[in-house]
Write a protein that holds these residues in place. Structure first.
Motif, PDB file in Angstrom:
ATOM      1  N   UNK A  36      18.765  52.212 -11.731  1.00 44.99           N
ATOM      2  CA  UNK A  36      18.100  53.377 -12.336  1.00 44.99           C
ATOM      3  C   UNK A  36      18.290  53.372 -13.851  1.00 44.99           C
ATOM      4  N   UNK A  37      19.499  53.048 -14.291  1.00 47.40           N
ATOM      5  CA  UNK A  37      19.728  53.034 -15.735  1.00 47.40           C
ATOM      6  C   UNK A  37      18.969  51.886 -16.407  1.00 47.40           C
ATOM      7  N   UNK A  38      18.922  50.739 -15.746  1.00 39.49           N
ATOM      8  CA  UNK A  38      18.136  49.629 -16.285  1.00 39.49           C
ATOM      9  C   UNK A  38      16.676  50.023 -16.439  1.00 39.49           C
ATOM     10  N   UNK A  39      16.127  50.638 -15.402  1.00 37.33           N
ATOM     11  CA  UNK A  39      14.719  51.042 -15.453  1.00 37.33           C
ATOM     12  C   UNK A  39      14.469  52.077 -16.537  1.00 37.33           C
ATOM     13  N   UNK A  40      15.401  53.025 -16.672  1.00 34.77           N
ATOM     14  CA  UNK A  40      15.190  54.091 -17.650  1.00 34.77           C
ATOM     15  C   UNK A  40      15.275  53.577 -19.082  1.00 34.77           C
ATOM     16  N   UNK A  41      16.066  52.521 -19.305  1.00 38.31           N
ATOM     17  CA  UNK A  41      16.230  52.011 -20.669  1.00 38.31           C
ATOM     18  C   UNK A  41      15.250  50.895 -21.013  1.00 38.31           C
ATOM     19  N   UNK A  42      14.851  50.097 -20.021  1.00 41.63           N
ATOM     20  CA  UNK A  42      14.007  48.938 -20.304  1.00 41.63           C
ATOM     21  C   UNK A  42      12.533  49.159 -19.973  1.00 41.63           C
ATOM     22  N   UNK A  43      12.241  50.098 -19.083  1.00 41.87           N
ATOM     23  CA  UNK A  43      10.858  50.301 -18.640  1.00 41.87           C
ATOM     24  C   UNK A  43      10.238  51.534 -19.290  1.00 41.87           C
ATOM     25  N   UNK A  44      10.991  52.646 -19.323  1.00 40.83           N
ATOM     26  CA  UNK A  44      10.429  53.896 -19.824  1.00 40.83           C
ATOM     27  C   UNK A  44      10.412  53.936 -21.352  1.00 40.83           C
ATOM     28  N   UNK A  45       9.346  54.487 -21.889  1.00 38.64           N
ATOM     29  CA  UNK A  45       9.297  54.742 -23.332  1.00 38.64           C
ATOM     30  C   UNK A  45       9.991  56.075 -23.605  1.00 38.64           C
TER      31      UNK A  45
END
Length: 244
Positions: A36-45
């Motif tokens: 979840x943290x990876x997605x929030x930092x690398x995917x989300x603007x």
């Protein structure tokens, strides 16, 4: 707890060591937090990260404004739990994952994955409740697994410092390990090791609000979530003891 506690049975073929020393449920939970943290930092603007906080972080102020716009309060149905899946940064996440590995492991080995996950979630809820009681009008968000992890810490303290009980097999005379008995609240504070750990843990978290006053720093630690979660795990863990 049943006095005849069997040892965990390895699922690995004889002669092979398990790849992971952690129980699978803890590895999976830690993996979810990291993913979840990876997605929030690398995917989300930046806009997506704001939306993530709006929908899944816990904000007590929603309770105040619910009378004006009830739709704003809808996330309160799930955010007392989902805030535990979000983190402010890698340091925040890794500290919680390390603490999870240390204190969730004895809970899983004693009670299983289901009770561990229940204690994690209900402790996160209890931490959010105490956070709400002390920050209702401040419009701040609560994120982080520390309330849930604190609950697992409180649960583990009830037995991990107790002496191992031994007996002898009636037929062979061989020594038999019975396990550790769950301590009563009084016994936790009679045992020097569990008393010392518990009092130091409570004192450090209770002192967090004083740090900015003494140092002038803008320390942002949700001590309320820690204390509320710890109390929930500490008090509720007897529900999972097997009856004799």
């Amino acid at each position: 707890m049943n006095e005849q506690e069997s040892a965990p049975v390895s699922q690995e073929p004889e002669g092979r060591e398990p790849v992971f020393l952690l129980p699978l449920s803890i590895t999976a939970l830690a993996g979810v937090l990291i993913a979840i943290h990876l997605a929030s930092t690398l995917v989300l603007n930046p806009d997506g990260q704001v939306d993530l906080l709006f929908w899944f972080a816990f904000q007590p102020y929603r309770i105040v404004v619910a009378g004006v716009d009830p739709s704003i309060a809808i996330p309160l149905i799930w955010t007392p739990f989902t805030h535990a899946l979000l983190h402010a940064g890698w340091e925040h996440l890794l500290i919680n994952v390390a603490w999870l590995a240390i204190f969730a492991t004895p809970v899983v080995r004693r009670y299983g994955a289901g009770p561990m996950l229940f204690l994690f979630l209900i402790s996160a809820f209890a931490g959010a409740a105490l956070f709400a009681a002390t920050t209702l009008y401040s419009q701040v968000y609560l994120i982080g697994a520390s309330g849930g992890v604190a609950g697992l810490t409180g649960a583990a303290i009830r037995f991990m410092f107790q002496p191992v009980l031994m007996a002898r097999d009636a037929e062979t005379g061989e020594p038999v390990v019975l396990g550790r008995r769950l301590a009563s609240l009084r016994e936790v504070f009679v045992n020097p090791r569990s008393r010392f750990f518990t009092l130091i843990w409570l004192a450090l978290n209770a002192a967090v609000p004083l740090v900015p006053l003494l140092t002038g720093s803008a320390l942002s630690i949700a001590w309320q979530a820690h204390l509320g979660g710890f109390a929930a795990g500490f008090l509720l863990v007897p529900l999972f003891e097997r009856k004799s």
